[in-house]
Design a protein around this motif. Structure first.
Motif, PDB file in Angstrom:
ATOM      1  N   SER A   1     -17.201  10.366  -6.792  1.00  0.00           N
ATOM      2  CA  SER A   1     -16.634  10.310  -8.140  1.00  0.00           C
ATOM      3  C   SER A   1     -15.280   9.616  -8.109  1.00  0.00           C
ATOM      4  N   LEU A   2     -14.945   8.978  -9.217  1.00  0.00           N
ATOM      5  CA  LEU A   2     -13.696   8.227  -9.311  1.00  0.00           C
ATOM      6  C   LEU A   2     -12.566   9.110  -9.813  1.00  0.00           C
ATOM      7  N   ASN A   3     -11.404   8.977  -9.206  1.00  0.00           N
ATOM      8  CA  ASN A   3     -10.177   9.620  -9.667  1.00  0.00           C
ATOM      9  C   ASN A   3      -9.047   8.626  -9.456  1.00  0.00           C
ATOM     10  N   LYS A   4      -7.838   9.013  -9.772  1.00  0.00           N
ATOM     11  CA  LYS A   4      -6.721   8.062  -9.680  1.00  0.00           C
ATOM     12  C   LYS A   4      -6.527   7.543  -8.259  1.00  0.00           C
ATOM     13  N   ASP A   5      -6.785   8.375  -7.247  1.00  0.00           N
ATOM     14  CA  ASP A   5      -6.589   7.942  -5.864  1.00  0.00           C
ATOM     15  C   ASP A   5      -7.638   6.918  -5.445  1.00  0.00           C
ATOM     16  N   SER A   6      -8.906   7.215  -5.765  1.00  0.00           N
ATOM     17  CA  SER A   6      -9.967   6.284  -5.389  1.00  0.00           C
ATOM     18  C   SER A   6      -9.890   4.995  -6.197  1.00  0.00           C
ATOM     19  N   ILE A   7      -9.571   5.100  -7.486  1.00  0.00           N
ATOM     20  CA  ILE A   7      -9.430   3.896  -8.308  1.00  0.00           C
ATOM     21  C   ILE A   7      -8.274   3.038  -7.799  1.00  0.00           C
ATOM     22  N   GLY A   8      -7.161   3.679  -7.452  1.00  0.00           N
ATOM     23  CA  GLY A   8      -6.026   2.938  -6.892  1.00  0.00           C
ATOM     24  C   GLY A   8      -6.389   2.235  -5.602  1.00  0.00           C
ATOM     25  N   GLY A   9      -7.163   2.925  -4.736  1.00  0.00           N
ATOM     26  CA  GLY A   9      -7.594   2.314  -3.487  1.00  0.00           C
ATOM     27  C   GLY A   9      -8.532   1.144  -3.707  1.00  0.00           C
ATOM     28  N   ILE A  10      -9.435   1.272  -4.685  1.00  0.00           N
ATOM     29  CA  ILE A  10     -10.379   0.195  -4.995  1.00  0.00           C
ATOM     30  C   ILE A  10      -9.643  -1.032  -5.531  1.00  0.00           C
ATOM     31  N   VAL A  11      -8.690  -0.795  -6.438  1.00  0.00           N
ATOM     32  CA  VAL A  11      -7.893  -1.900  -6.969  1.00  0.00           C
ATOM     33  C   VAL A  11      -7.116  -2.583  -5.845  1.00  0.00           C
TER      34      VAL A  11
ATOM     35  N   ALA B   1       0.829  -1.207   0.000  1.00  0.00           N
ATOM     36  CA  ALA B   1       0.000   0.000   0.000  1.00  0.00           C
ATOM     37  C   ALA B   1       0.862   1.254   0.000  1.00  0.00           C
ATOM     38  N   PHE B   2       1.954   1.235   0.759  1.00  0.00           N
ATOM     39  CA  PHE B   2       2.862   2.384   0.799  1.00  0.00           C
ATOM     40  C   PHE B   2       3.503   2.608  -0.571  1.00  0.00           C
TER      41      PHE B   2
ATOM     42  N   ARG C   1      -7.926  -2.675  -2.653  1.00  0.00           N
ATOM     43  CA  ARG C   1      -8.844  -3.356  -1.729  1.00  0.00           C
ATOM     44  C   ARG C   1      -9.372  -4.663  -2.297  1.00  0.00           C
ATOM     45  N   PHE C   2      -9.803  -4.631  -3.552  1.00  0.00           N
ATOM     46  CA  PHE C   2     -10.514  -5.773  -4.113  1.00  0.00           C
ATOM     47  C   PHE C   2      -9.668  -6.697  -4.987  1.00  0.00           C
ATOM     48  N   VAL C   3      -8.490  -6.248  -5.377  1.00  0.00           N
ATOM     49  CA  VAL C   3      -7.624  -7.071  -6.231  1.00  0.00           C
ATOM     50  C   VAL C   3      -6.309  -7.401  -5.530  1.00  0.00           C
ATOM     51  N   ILE C   4      -5.576  -6.370  -5.139  1.00  0.00           N
ATOM     52  CA  ILE C   4      -4.243  -6.567  -4.558  1.00  0.00           C
ATOM     53  C   ILE C   4      -4.317  -7.291  -3.219  1.00  0.00           C
ATOM     54  N   SER C   5      -5.229  -6.863  -2.343  1.00  0.00           N
ATOM     55  CA  SER C   5      -5.318  -7.459  -1.009  1.00  0.00           C
ATOM     56  C   SER C   5      -5.633  -8.959  -1.040  1.00  0.00           C
ATOM     57  N   PRO C   6      -6.636  -9.417  -1.815  1.00  0.00           N
ATOM     58  CA  PRO C   6      -6.878 -10.866  -1.887  1.00  0.00           C
ATOM     59  C   PRO C   6      -5.711 -11.631  -2.506  1.00  0.00           C
ATOM     60  N   ILE C   7      -5.036 -11.020  -3.479  1.00  0.00           N
ATOM     61  CA  ILE C   7      -3.886 -11.680  -4.103  1.00  0.00           C
ATOM     62  C   ILE C   7      -2.762 -11.865  -3.089  1.00  0.00           C
ATOM     63  N   ILE C   8      -2.526 -10.830  -2.266  1.00  0.00           N
ATOM     64  CA  ILE C   8      -1.491 -10.934  -1.234  1.00  0.00           C
ATOM     65  C   ILE C   8      -1.829 -12.073  -0.276  1.00  0.00           C
ATOM     66  N   MET C   9      -3.089 -12.135   0.166  1.00  0.00           N
ATOM     67  CA  MET C   9      -3.511 -13.193   1.080  1.00  0.00           C
ATOM     68  C   MET C   9      -3.289 -14.566   0.464  1.00  0.00           C
ATOM     69  N   PHE C  10      -3.708 -14.746  -0.784  1.00  0.00           N
ATOM     70  CA  PHE C  10      -3.569 -16.043  -1.444  1.00  0.00           C
ATOM     71  C   PHE C  10      -2.098 -16.409  -1.630  1.00  0.00           C
TER      72      PHE C  10
END
Length: 345
Positions: free
Chosen positions: A247-257, A84-85, A259-268
């Protein structure tokens, strides 16, 4: 079936947020109500909620039997903070949003949204593993996440923000219009009330201290107020900030990715690395529980913490709304992926 289960968990949340939005629009709450409610939740209700949740769901005797699961959870959180950092740096997230962004990627609303979904999908067999994740999430939020937000208030200004800086901050209404000065860290916040509630509960568990029924019921009533009041608060803030905060911007889109993509991949990946590198094999129900839980929506109290820290409150509110809605779609996708690769409960 998975979609309907997720939807049933999300609709009450959206309705409570809508209630706060509607009542604020009708003029039911005065201008100081939201800040007072935020302080009440953080200082009274959340500590009580954390305390009774730990007493209800955690048993010291179970921790040793579930030590490998705890190892997975803790390693996942450590790696998630590092990732995340790095994402925050690559996306050049502006000051005032950095702590919120990291929390968006790392921490999720595991108790109030994750628990009913887990039980509905996998039954009581998933509960021990869910509780491990809950312990890790609680420690992560109140021992690390909250301080990252506290250390990242919106920048103070002397004569207003330049146009490009204002756009970067998303026209946040939380920007302070005071003389520029270096923010000072409040050392009293090293032990926020929710974290004190967690540590106090651990002491009660470890020493097997009985809790008087009257006190237990009182704290239980307070703890039950966490979710509805937090969601109503989000609705109030959403009204003040306007729907544009979603509204979506680069910060919110990055956070969504994250939360829902990177985080589960790290766990797996952590689960697979321990399995093939250290011979630590988890049961399929544990793998599914951990991976699904790691893709939960952002914590509902994020806007409350952001408000107390004077960070970008509209940004935090928008992330809660967007991630909560997307959760309905994400969970069935993750379940389908896990089933495709041969991991079933």
């Amino acid at each position: 079936m998975v979609f309907l289960t997720s939807l049933q968990s999300i609709i009450p949340i959206v309705l409570l947020i809508s209630l706060g939005y509607f009542l604020k629009g009708r003029g039911m709450f005065n201008p100081t109500f939201s800040s007072n409610l935020s302080r009440f939740i953080m200082s009274v209700i959340l500590p009580a909620g954390v305390f009774v949740s730990v007493l209800h769901h955690l048993h010291m005797s179970d921790l040793w039997d579930l030590r490998y699961g705890m190892l997975v959870v803790m390693l996942t959180y450590v790696i998630a903070y590092i990732v995340a950092f790095i994402m925050m740096k690559l996306l050049k997230v502006p000051k005032g949003r950095r702590g919120i962004f990291i929390n968006m990627v790392v921490n999720d609303n595991c108790l109030f949204i994750g628990l009913p979904v887990q039980i509905a999908l996998f039954g009581p067999e998933a509960l021990p593993y869910f509780l491990l994740y809950y312990i890790g999430n609680t420690i992560s939020v109140w021992l690390v996440g909250v301080f990252l937000i506290e250390l990242d208030p919106l920048p103070t200004v002397e004569n207003g923000l330049a146009n490009d800086e204002w756009d970067q901050l998303g026209n946040s209404t939380s920007v302070q219009s005071t003389t520029a000065q270096k923010p000072k860290f409040d050392w009293k916040k090293l032990l926020p009330p929710p974290l004190l509630g967690f540590f106090t509960a651990l002491i009660f568990l470890f020493f097997e201290i009985p809790l008087a029924p009257i006190l237990h019921n009182t704290l239980n009533y307070l703890g039950d107020m966490v979710t509805p009041l937090s969601l109503i608060y989000i609705g109030i803030v959403l009204h003040d900030a306007g729907l544009k905060s979603m509204s979506l911007n680069k910060d919110s889109i990055g956070g969504i990715v994250g939360r829902f993509v990177i985080s589960p991949i790290i766990m797996f990946c952590v689960i697979m690395a321990l399995q093939y590198g250290a011979g630590i094999v988890l049961e399929p129900i544990a793998i599914i529980t951990f991976v699904v839980q790691s893709a939960g929506p952002v914590i509902a109290v994020l806007p409350i913490v952001a408000n107390e820290a004077k960070s970008d409150l509209p940004f935090a509110t928008g992330l809660v709304m967007i991630s909560t809605i997307l959760f309905v779609v994400v969970i069935p996708i993750i379940m389908e992926i896990l089933t495709t690769i041969g991991i079933t409960a």
